[in-house]
Design a protein around this motif. Sequence first.
Motif, PDB file in Angstrom:
ATOM      1  N   ALA A   1       0.837  -1.205   0.000  1.00 51.88           N
ATOM      2  CA  ALA A   1       0.000   0.000   0.000  1.00 51.88           C
ATOM      3  C   ALA A   1       0.869   1.251   0.000  1.00 51.88           C
ATOM      4  O   ALA A   1       0.565   2.230  -0.699  1.00 51.88           O
ATOM      5  CB  ALA A   1      -0.932  -0.009   1.211  1.00 51.88           C
ATOM      6  N   ALA A   2       1.957   1.218   0.757  1.00 51.15           N
ATOM      7  CA  ALA A   2       2.874   2.366   0.788  1.00 51.15           C
ATOM      8  C   ALA A   2       3.516   2.584  -0.572  1.00 51.15           C
ATOM      9  O   ALA A   2       3.603   3.719  -1.049  1.00 51.15           O
ATOM     10  CB  ALA A   2       3.945   2.155   1.860  1.00 51.15           C
ATOM     11  N   ILE A   3       3.945   1.496  -1.214  1.00 49.81           N
ATOM     12  CA  ILE A   3       4.536   1.614  -2.556  1.00 49.81           C
ATOM     13  C   ILE A   3       3.533   2.226  -3.519  1.00 49.81           C
ATOM     14  O   ILE A   3       3.835   3.181  -4.234  1.00 49.81           O
ATOM     15  CB  ILE A   3       4.994   0.233  -3.082  1.00 49.81           C
ATOM     16  CG1 ILE A   3       6.186  -0.292  -2.275  1.00 49.81           C
ATOM     17  CG2 ILE A   3       5.353   0.314  -4.571  1.00 49.81           C
ATOM     18  CD1 ILE A   3       6.536  -1.743  -2.567  1.00 49.81           C
ATOM     19  N   LYS A   4       2.322   1.689  -3.525  1.00 50.55           N
ATOM     20  CA  LYS A   4       1.284   2.154  -4.454  1.00 50.55           C
ATOM     21  C   LYS A   4       0.973   3.636  -4.260  1.00 50.55           C
ATOM     22  O   LYS A   4       0.805   4.374  -5.225  1.00 50.55           O
ATOM     23  CB  LYS A   4       0.022   1.321  -4.261  1.00 50.55           C
ATOM     24  CG  LYS A   4      -1.103   1.694  -5.187  1.00 50.55           C
ATOM     25  CD  LYS A   4      -2.326   0.836  -4.955  1.00 50.55           C
ATOM     26  CE  LYS A   4      -3.462   1.270  -5.857  1.00 50.55           C
ATOM     27  NZ  LYS A   4      -4.696   0.532  -5.571  1.00 50.55           N
ATOM     28  N   ASN A   5       0.905   4.064  -2.992  1.00 51.10           N
ATOM     29  CA  ASN A   5       0.489   5.436  -2.706  1.00 51.10           C
ATOM     30  C   ASN A   5       1.611   6.461  -2.701  1.00 51.10           C
ATOM     31  O   ASN A   5       1.360   7.648  -2.915  1.00 51.10           O
ATOM     32  CB  ASN A   5      -0.251   5.474  -1.369  1.00 51.10           C
ATOM     33  CG  ASN A   5      -1.611   4.834  -1.460  1.00 51.10           C
ATOM     34  OD1 ASN A   5      -2.528   5.408  -2.007  1.00 51.10           O
ATOM     35  ND2 ASN A   5      -1.734   3.617  -0.945  1.00 51.10           N
ATOM     36  N   LEU A   6       2.850   6.046  -2.454  1.00 50.14           N
ATOM     37  CA  LEU A   6       3.941   7.010  -2.357  1.00 50.14           C
ATOM     38  C   LEU A   6       4.838   7.064  -3.591  1.00 50.14           C
ATOM     39  O   LEU A   6       5.527   8.059  -3.798  1.00 50.14           O
ATOM     40  CB  LEU A   6       4.805   6.714  -1.116  1.00 50.14           C
ATOM     41  CG  LEU A   6       4.103   6.934   0.223  1.00 50.14           C
ATOM     42  CD1 LEU A   6       5.000   6.480   1.374  1.00 50.14           C
ATOM     43  CD2 LEU A   6       3.701   8.382   0.402  1.00 50.14           C
ATOM     44  N   ASN A   7       4.848   6.014  -4.413  1.00 47.21           N
ATOM     45  CA  ASN A   7       5.691   6.018  -5.609  1.00 47.21           C
ATOM     46  C   ASN A   7       5.260   7.138  -6.550  1.00 47.21           C
ATOM     47  O   ASN A   7       4.079   7.325  -6.808  1.00 47.21           O
ATOM     48  CB  ASN A   7       5.618   4.667  -6.319  1.00 47.21           C
ATOM     49  CG  ASN A   7       6.654   4.544  -7.413  1.00 47.21           C
ATOM     50  OD1 ASN A   7       7.802   4.944  -7.238  1.00 47.21           O
ATOM     51  ND2 ASN A   7       6.258   3.991  -8.538  1.00 47.21           N
ATOM     52  N   ASN A   8       6.228   7.893  -7.039  1.00 46.53           N
ATOM     53  CA  ASN A   8       6.012   9.015  -7.962  1.00 46.53           C
ATOM     54  C   ASN A   8       5.247  10.183  -7.352  1.00 46.53           C
ATOM     55  O   ASN A   8       4.654  10.977  -8.075  1.00 46.53           O
ATOM     56  CB  ASN A   8       5.329   8.547  -9.250  1.00 46.53           C
ATOM     57  CG  ASN A   8       6.241   7.663 -10.072  1.00 46.53           C
ATOM     58  OD1 ASN A   8       7.436   7.918 -10.177  1.00 46.53           O
ATOM     59  ND2 ASN A   8       5.685   6.614 -10.633  1.00 46.53           N
ATOM     60  N   THR A   9       5.252  10.300  -6.015  1.00 45.63           N
ATOM     61  CA  THR A   9       4.655  11.476  -5.387  1.00 45.63           C
ATOM     62  C   THR A   9       5.747  12.496  -5.099  1.00 45.63           C
ATOM     63  O   THR A   9       6.923  12.150  -4.995  1.00 45.63           O
ATOM     64  CB  THR A   9       3.925  11.125  -4.075  1.00 45.63           C
ATOM     65  OG1 THR A   9       4.848  10.547  -3.159  1.00 45.63           O
ATOM     66  CG2 THR A   9       2.767  10.184  -4.307  1.00 45.63           C
ATOM     67  N   THR A  10       5.361  13.737  -4.974  1.00 49.31           N
ATOM     68  CA  THR A  10       6.317  14.794  -4.688  1.00 49.31           C
ATOM     69  C   THR A  10       6.407  14.996  -3.181  1.00 49.31           C
ATOM     70  O   THR A  10       5.400  15.244  -2.520  1.00 49.31           O
ATOM     71  CB  THR A  10       5.905  16.103  -5.384  1.00 49.31           C
ATOM     72  OG1 THR A  10       5.823  15.858  -6.783  1.00 49.31           O
ATOM     73  CG2 THR A  10       6.915  17.208  -5.114  1.00 49.31           C
TER      74      THR A  10
END
Length: 78
Positions: free
Chosen positions: A57-66
């Motif tokens: 869930a962390a990967i899905k939500n934080l990947n490519n975020t600023t």
Amino acid sequence: MKLLVRNLDRSTTEDELGELFKAFGNVQSCNLVIDQVSGNSKGFGFVEMPKVGEAKAAIKNLNNTTIGSNQVRVKKAD
């Protein structure tokens, strides 16, 4: 599951990094990679989350975020 977080803003602290991931579950450890000569962050680090579902869930939500001024990349560490 051990996660690799890349392209971090050099001013990001381990506490700040840990807090980002705590929103998705339990964080076992959080380590920034520090340059031994300058003492500054190298711009990447590792986060360990014991539950695979929370880590995904962390990967899905934080990947490519600023975060700060940089767009971070989050993936499973090899």
